[in-house]
Design a protein around this motif. Structure first.
Motif, PDB file in Angstrom:
ATOM      1  N   UNK A 162       1.068  -1.179  -0.074  1.00  0.00           N
ATOM      2  CA  UNK A 162       0.017  -0.120   0.035  1.00  0.00           C
ATOM      3  C   UNK A 162       0.802   1.236  -0.205  1.00  0.00           C
ATOM      4  N   UNK A 163       0.278   2.035  -0.541  1.00  0.00           N
ATOM      5  CA  UNK A 163       0.848   3.711  -0.548  1.00  0.00           C
ATOM      6  C   UNK A 163      -0.258   4.769  -0.592  1.00  0.00           C
ATOM      7  N   UNK A 164       0.004   5.966  -0.156  1.00  0.00           N
ATOM      8  CA  UNK A 164      -1.098   6.811  -0.075  1.00  0.00           C
ATOM      9  C   UNK A 164      -0.478   8.224  -0.437  1.00  0.00           C
ATOM     10  N   UNK A 165      -1.291   9.181  -0.451  1.00  0.00           N
ATOM     11  CA  UNK A 165      -0.829  10.685  -0.627  1.00  0.00           C
ATOM     12  C   UNK A 165      -0.901  11.371   0.664  1.00  0.00           C
ATOM     13  N   UNK A 166      -0.304  10.954   1.815  1.00  0.00           N
ATOM     14  CA  UNK A 166      -0.475  11.381   2.894  1.00  0.00           C
ATOM     15  C   UNK A 166       0.163  10.515   3.969  1.00  0.00           C
ATOM     16  N   UNK A 167       0.195  10.974   5.063  1.00  0.00           N
ATOM     17  CA  UNK A 167       0.696  10.276   6.341  1.00  0.00           C
ATOM     18  C   UNK A 167      -0.461   9.302   6.809  1.00  0.00           C
ATOM     19  N   UNK A 168      -0.728   8.325   5.888  1.00  0.00           N
ATOM     20  CA  UNK A 168      -1.702   7.199   6.142  1.00  0.00           C
ATOM     21  C   UNK A 168      -1.325   5.908   6.755  1.00  0.00           C
ATOM     22  N   UNK A 169      -2.022   5.407   7.844  1.00  0.00           N
ATOM     23  CA  UNK A 169      -1.585   4.128   8.329  1.00  0.00           C
ATOM     24  C   UNK A 169      -2.630   3.068   7.689  1.00  0.00           C
ATOM     25  N   UNK A 170      -1.915   1.722   7.273  1.00  0.00           N
ATOM     26  CA  UNK A 170      -2.494   0.920   6.426  1.00  0.00           C
ATOM     27  C   UNK A 170      -2.644  -0.312   7.753  1.00  0.00           C
ATOM     28  N   UNK A 171      -3.817  -0.961   7.416  1.00  0.00           N
ATOM     29  CA  UNK A 171      -4.217  -2.334   7.947  1.00  0.00           C
ATOM     30  C   UNK A 171      -4.537  -3.082   7.018  1.00  0.00           C
ATOM     31  N   UNK A 172      -4.737  -4.335   7.033  1.00  0.00           N
ATOM     32  CA  UNK A 172      -5.648  -5.367   6.287  1.00  0.00           C
ATOM     33  C   UNK A 172      -6.239  -6.550   6.979  1.00  0.00           C
ATOM     34  N   UNK A 173      -7.178  -7.167   6.695  1.00  0.00           N
ATOM     35  CA  UNK A 173      -7.567  -8.463   7.182  1.00  0.00           C
ATOM     36  C   UNK A 173      -8.252  -9.206   5.807  1.00  0.00           C
ATOM     37  N   UNK A 174      -8.436 -10.534   6.131  1.00  0.00           N
ATOM     38  CA  UNK A 174      -8.964 -11.618   5.148  1.00  0.00           C
ATOM     39  C   UNK A 174      -9.983 -12.208   5.796  1.00  0.00           C
ATOM     40  N   UNK A 175     -11.236 -12.332   5.307  1.00  0.00           N
ATOM     41  CA  UNK A 175     -12.447 -13.008   5.393  1.00  0.00           C
ATOM     42  C   UNK A 175     -12.924 -13.555   4.358  1.00  0.00           C
ATOM     43  N   UNK A 176     -12.794 -14.999   4.498  1.00  0.00           N
ATOM     44  CA  UNK A 176     -13.411 -15.589   3.177  1.00  0.00           C
ATOM     45  C   UNK A 176     -12.905 -15.268   2.157  1.00  0.00           C
ATOM     46  N   UNK A 177     -13.679 -14.722   0.967  1.00  0.00           N
ATOM     47  CA  UNK A 177     -13.143 -14.246  -0.211  1.00  0.00           C
ATOM     48  C   UNK A 177     -13.082 -12.876  -0.285  1.00  0.00           C
ATOM     49  N   UNK A 178     -12.930 -12.215   0.831  1.00  0.00           N
ATOM     50  CA  UNK A 178     -12.558 -10.732   0.727  1.00  0.00           C
ATOM     51  C   UNK A 178     -11.432 -10.243   1.610  1.00  0.00           C
ATOM     52  N   UNK A 179     -10.535  -9.388   0.978  1.00  0.00           N
ATOM     53  CA  UNK A 179      -9.431  -8.912   1.390  1.00  0.00           C
ATOM     54  C   UNK A 179     -10.068  -7.219   1.700  1.00  0.00           C
ATOM     55  N   UNK A 180      -9.881  -6.860   3.028  1.00  0.00           N
ATOM     56  CA  UNK A 180     -10.067  -5.820   3.501  1.00  0.00           C
ATOM     57  C   UNK A 180      -8.798  -4.701   3.577  1.00  0.00           C
ATOM     58  N   UNK A 181      -8.759  -3.596   3.018  1.00  0.00           N
ATOM     59  CA  UNK A 181      -7.496  -2.856   3.237  1.00  0.00           C
ATOM     60  C   UNK A 181      -8.045  -1.501   3.945  1.00  0.00           C
ATOM     61  N   UNK A 182      -7.647  -1.408   5.045  1.00  0.00           N
ATOM     62  CA  UNK A 182      -8.005  -0.077   5.587  1.00  0.00           C
ATOM     63  C   UNK A 182      -7.063   1.030   5.603  1.00  0.00           C
ATOM     64  N   UNK A 183      -7.375   2.209   5.672  1.00  0.00           N
ATOM     65  CA  UNK A 183      -6.281   3.199   5.361  1.00  0.00           C
ATOM     66  C   UNK A 183      -6.691   4.372   6.501  1.00  0.00           C
ATOM     67  N   UNK A 184      -6.031   4.728   7.428  1.00  0.00           N
ATOM     68  CA  UNK A 184      -6.371   5.507   8.554  1.00  0.00           C
ATOM     69  C   UNK A 184      -5.606   6.980   8.507  1.00  0.00           C
ATOM     70  N   UNK A 185      -6.016   7.940   8.524  1.00  0.00           N
ATOM     71  CA  UNK A 185      -5.496   9.174   8.546  1.00  0.00           C
ATOM     72  C   UNK A 185      -5.476   9.760   9.993  1.00  0.00           C
ATOM     73  N   UNK A 186      -4.245  10.278  10.586  1.00  0.00           N
ATOM     74  CA  UNK A 186      -4.314  10.666  12.071  1.00  0.00           C
ATOM     75  C   UNK A 186      -5.495  11.663  12.109  1.00  0.00           C
ATOM     76  N   UNK A 187      -6.142  11.490  13.289  1.00  0.00           N
ATOM     77  CA  UNK A 187      -7.304  12.325  13.661  1.00  0.00           C
ATOM     78  C   UNK A 187      -7.315  13.665  13.468  1.00  0.00           C
ATOM     79  N   UNK A 188      -6.196  14.314  13.572  1.00  0.00           N
ATOM     80  CA  UNK A 188      -6.030  15.844  13.577  1.00  0.00           C
ATOM     81  C   UNK A 188      -5.885  16.088  12.084  1.00  0.00           C
ATOM     82  N   UNK A 189      -5.711  15.035  11.085  1.00  0.00           N
ATOM     83  CA  UNK A 189      -5.390  15.410   9.759  1.00  0.00           C
ATOM     84  C   UNK A 189      -6.873  15.384   8.857  1.00  0.00           C
ATOM     85  N   UNK A 190      -7.374  16.300   8.414  1.00  0.00           N
ATOM     86  CA  UNK A 190      -8.724  16.438   7.707  1.00  0.00           C
ATOM     87  C   UNK A 190      -8.510  16.364   6.203  1.00  0.00           C
TER      88      UNK A 190
END
Length: 216
Positions: free
Chosen positions: A53-81
């Motif tokens: 993963x990459x992003x256009x900001x200081x974004x933290x990534x996480x992922x999980x796999x459930x069945x036939x789905x890969x979920x990739x989450x991208x979180x910005x710092x709560x102070x970054x809007x």
């Protein structure tokens, strides 16, 4: 190997067609938003799956796999809007689609594992030294070009706020600005005002990264 072909990638990785299935690019997935973006990607339960993963900001990534789905989450710092875009390069051991022309190789079970159009995952770079001073919360580097990372936890900050314990996670970002990529640890949430933050819990982890311009 009793039969088949021995193929060597540019970095020296060997693939034996009877025994090996290369991990190759399944697809490139993107999403945009503010605060939080989630990518839902279909996969095969029989495949090995590895997202970068990459992003256009200081974004933290996480992922999980459930069945036939890969979920990739991208979180910005709560102070970054600010709005950001996250891009995920997903590599799997899926069966390769046949090209209109060229070369195709099957394994002994009849699974097509390699064609002239397959983009095989190679040249993975390790950033930081596991357990060293340049790992975990202290990992920070900038690389020329467009780089993506496997999501990984960097550590936690613990403390007290309004007489209650708090824990703030930190992960790694790959912040691409169009010419360079900053890879470092980033807090998912800003500590509350007047919170008392104690010593960090550092995972001392490293980052695995690839130059994704090779796959665009």
């Amino acid at each position: 190997m009793t039969w088949g072909a021995l193929i060597t990638a540019d970095d020296g990785t060997q693939f034996i067609t009877e025994e090996s299935t290369p991990i190759s690019l399944q697809g490139i997935y993107t999403g945009s938003g503010t605060g939080y973006v989630n990518l839902t990607i279909p996969i095969d339960t029989n495949d090995v799956v590895l997202p970068f993963c990459l992003a256009t900001g200081n974004i933290v990534f996480s992922y999980s796999i459930s069945g036939t789905t890969l979920s990739v989450a991208a979180h910005a710092n709560s102070a970054d809007t600010a709005q950001f875009t996250v891009t995920c390069y997903v590599f799997t051991t899926r069966e390769q689609p046949l090209p209109k022309w060229g070369v195709a190789i099957w394994d002994k079970n009849g699974k097509c594992i390699l064609t002239n159009e397959t983009k095989v995952l190679t040249d993975i770079v390790t950033i930081g030294t596991k357990g060293g001073g340049d790992s975990g919360l202290n990992l920070s580097t900038t690389r020329n070009g467009k780089w993506a990372i496997v999501p990984e936890l960097a550590g936690f900050y613990v403390g007290v706020y309004q007489q209650r314990p708090i824990q703030i996670a930190a992960g790694f970002t790959a912040n691409y600005n169009g010419s360079t990529t900053a890879i470092k640890s980033v807090l998912v949430t800003q500590p509350p005002h007047d919170a008392q933050i104690g010593a960090p819990l550092d995972t001392k982890t490293i980052v695995r990264a690839i130059d994704v311009s090779r796959y665009d």
